[in-house]
Design a protein around this motif. Sequence first.
Motif, PDB file in Angstrom:
ATOM      1  N   VAL A   1       0.853  -1.190   0.000  1.00  0.00           N
ATOM      2  CA  VAL A   1       0.000   0.000   0.000  1.00  0.00           C
ATOM      3  C   VAL A   1       0.885   1.235   0.000  1.00  0.00           C
ATOM      4  N   SER A   2       0.656   2.132  -0.978  1.00  0.00           N
ATOM      5  CA  SER A   2       1.363   3.406  -0.959  1.00  0.00           C
ATOM      6  C   SER A   2       0.385   4.465  -0.489  1.00  0.00           C
ATOM      7  N   LEU A   3       0.727   5.137   0.601  1.00  0.00           N
ATOM      8  CA  LEU A   3      -0.204   6.113   1.166  1.00  0.00           C
ATOM      9  C   LEU A   3      -0.432   7.266   0.195  1.00  0.00           C
ATOM     10  N   ASP A   4       0.626   7.644  -0.482  1.00  0.00           N
ATOM     11  CA  ASP A   4       0.493   8.747  -1.458  1.00  0.00           C
ATOM     12  C   ASP A   4      -0.521   8.372  -2.532  1.00  0.00           C
ATOM     13  N   GLU A   5      -0.367   7.141  -2.974  1.00  0.00           N
ATOM     14  CA  GLU A   5      -1.251   6.689  -4.037  1.00  0.00           C
ATOM     15  C   GLU A   5      -2.704   6.632  -3.555  1.00  0.00           C
ATOM     16  N   GLU A   6      -2.880   6.088  -2.347  1.00  0.00           N
ATOM     17  CA  GLU A   6      -4.243   5.985  -1.809  1.00  0.00           C
ATOM     18  C   GLU A   6      -4.833   7.374  -1.630  1.00  0.00           C
ATOM     19  N   MET A   7      -3.988   8.286  -1.177  1.00  0.00           N
ATOM     20  CA  MET A   7      -4.411   9.684  -0.968  1.00  0.00           C
ATOM     21  C   MET A   7      -4.890  10.271  -2.295  1.00  0.00           C
TER      22      MET A   7
ATOM     23  N   PRO B   1       8.192  13.240   5.023  1.00  0.00           N
ATOM     24  CA  PRO B   1       7.064  13.856   4.322  1.00  0.00           C
ATOM     25  C   PRO B   1       6.275  12.871   3.458  1.00  0.00           C
ATOM     26  N   THR B   2       4.951  12.960   3.538  1.00  0.00           N
ATOM     27  CA  THR B   2       4.096  12.215   2.618  1.00  0.00           C
ATOM     28  C   THR B   2       3.209  13.244   1.930  1.00  0.00           C
ATOM     29  N   LEU B   3       2.438  12.783   1.028  1.00  0.00           N
ATOM     30  CA  LEU B   3       1.534  13.678   0.304  1.00  0.00           C
ATOM     31  C   LEU B   3       0.619  14.410   1.285  1.00  0.00           C
ATOM     32  N   MET B   4       0.277  13.671   2.373  1.00  0.00           N
ATOM     33  CA  MET B   4      -0.609  14.251   3.388  1.00  0.00           C
ATOM     34  C   MET B   4      -0.052  15.543   3.947  1.00  0.00           C
ATOM     35  N   ASP B   5       1.302  15.572   4.041  1.00  0.00           N
ATOM     36  CA  ASP B   5       1.915  16.756   4.648  1.00  0.00           C
ATOM     37  C   ASP B   5       1.735  17.997   3.780  1.00  0.00           C
TER      38      ASP B   5
END
Lengths: 516, 293
Positions: free
Chosen positions: A474-480, B286-290
């Motif tokens: 699971v890639s969180l960025d992708e899910e986001m 950092p993730t996209l969420m940030d």
Amino acid sequence: MSSTFHGLETSLRGLRTHQSALNTTGHNISNASTPGYSRQRVNFSQTEPYPAAARNRPQVPGQMGTGVEAGTVQRVRESFLDLQFRGENTKSGYWASRSDALQKMEEVMNEPSDHGLAKTMDRFWQSLQDLAVNPEDSGARSVVRQRGIALAETFNYLSSSLNSIRDDFKTQIDVTAKEINSIAEQINDINKQIGEIEPHGYLTNDLYDKRDALVDRLSELANVKVTAVGSGGQSLDIAEGKYTIELMDASGNSIGTLVDGANLTGNTLEILDSDSNGLMDSFALTPFGSNTQGPATPIENFTSKGKLLGLIESYGKEDTGGNVSGIYPEMLSKVDEMAYQFATEFNNVHESGYGLSSTSPNTNTGKKFFDELTSTQGAASQIKLHSDVTGANGLNNIAASTDGNAGDGSNALALGEVKDETFTFSSGDSTLQSFYEGIIGEMAVDAQQANRLMDNSNTLKQSVEERRQSVSGVSLDEEMTKMMQFQHAYNAAARNITSIDEMLDRIINGMGRVGR
Amino acid sequence: MRVTQSMLTGNMLRNLSQSYQRMGKYQDQLSTGKRITKPSDDPVVAMKGMEYRTDLTEVEQFKRNLSEVNSWMENSDAALDEAGQVLHRVRELTVQASNGTYEDSQRGAIADEIGQLRDHLINIANTKVAGKYIFNGTDTTNAPVNADGIVVRPNGTEAIKIEVSKGIKLKVNIDEDKAFSQDLFDDLQGLVDELNNAGSSGEQLNAFIGKVDSHLDEVVSERAELGARYNRVEMVQDRVAEQEVIANRILSDNEDADMERVIIDLKTQESVHRAALAAGARIIQPTLMDFLR
């Protein structure tokens, strides 16, 4: 003509489908850290267009789309990588258990160091030299006795330490076999559940994950082959079916079934020491729930190269011809051989010399230094000083002299020369020292190879695991990103409903008051 | 290839643990000073290490044996030196007594002195070093000569051999049946008796000079032989000392860690480790969420 509310229905489908996609995204995010989890994907598909091409179709221009539906929820996974991973995992399990066994052995042997058997022997030879120089000195004699005791005790220690580690492997073999059986039963249970759900046209993704995780674990313990058996009924084409799991030997042939997917049953594996001589000689597969043990197969057929085989090879096995092999039994028998040859020859030389005596002519001869050893087996654990030397007047019984005179140390020298004597060992002729060096060298090379292959298979396993993660992780960025995509699509579908609502409002409530 | 957060985290953890493992290895090397800690690190080094250790122990033992050899030989030499001097004095006195001008009382005095010298020779023959009689073959716990000047074991002249180098055994005692023979003590007793005998002529006494000379010769030749052997011991001693240095050096060459190298390796690894940590700190956070708020 299509229905007035057609647009509402289309958008509603959009809402529902994206909602389910968002739910799946949530499921993915929630399981981002769950071991063995593969990300899931909702397979969107367009619904049948209107009108369907048929003889009685309404005469409307063009086919109109009717929206979307969530077809299936599928795991994103590549089964070829599973196959590769399991192959490497099997090897890594095997080499890791061998490497562990050899590492423990290296720790016990403790060479080269100032505390190992080699040093203890050197010290013993040294004390004999001192005795040769000062044969009439009771100090030199008691040093010889103490060093002799130390040497015998070192042999005893090696033997008992190796044996106790070896006993641990027996326990580990039992535990590992139990684990294999427990995994097989769990997989069988999951097979049963899958067999009940799949015929209804569902994909049991989370059960698949659970089952694959179990197979991964199993593959570390033994080499297994997985074959899928369809569930029948209304199963989807992409349904994975029930797993049949077979134990495979080194050349890729099945040596028994652990889980039978077709009949939803399986077998319990047992590694047996049928003649209780402390060496594994056969294995048996007994059907689940059966009280009578299945037919026993000779252990040499069990070449399923996983952790279990590594443990069996460390502990020791006996083939049908009675040949014993195994890391620990072999080492023990070599140490035994060394202790036996050494003690026997040392006694021979010792018995021919004279101890200290006040009687003239000196009759203090024919005494033993070590207890007589009757057989090679267990010699290292039994070697100890003879009561001639440990008992009363024991120091004077140490035979340093060949002519019976107090100042003659030539028998002590001869005893010291046992060190350089060539013995006939089972592995060929050599001196005690070079035989022992050979033992240590062989162990070192074995350990080095096990360590290297463990590292190699670990590296390969990790790189496959990484590729597997690359597909299923699971890639969180992708899910986001997907979450945003689905959210926007959901919002847009809702907006579409609003627009149709407004259109209908115009038609129903906003148009003129004709006929009133 | 699709790369996910958990892959990065996993890789980072693995890299860090490998890095720690390497640093652990260097730490082992630095704190033990040895290149290997277990045989599987390098089987050849381990096997050779065992062999070299044995060689070193042997050489050390030979060194110890050599000091014992020295003690035997030096003490024997000193005793023979003294025996020589005693016999010289006996010869002098015999020469004096044999010129026929001495009176009985003077001869009696000379006889007394020679008697004392004879007793002294008995003492020398019974020389004890570290509790051992060095002139009685291998029967070192018993005196070779009794108080009456009787050699107890006339043929007991077994060699005492000490190993001074692999397979080389040196005889460390002398042939006491020559240096301290029964004849010696008998002749001296005969001389004393002759001196005490009032009727003995100068010529009769003169005959003893030859006898004393021949005994002196034997002592001197024993001493010369001992000296020759001692020369050999010195050579062996030099060689053993050299062997000890060589054995130590080979042992060290074989398994000792090269400190400079290990320290540099450790430093390099340390910087790699820091880099791994820093990279981790940057990647993980950092993730996209940030960025999407």
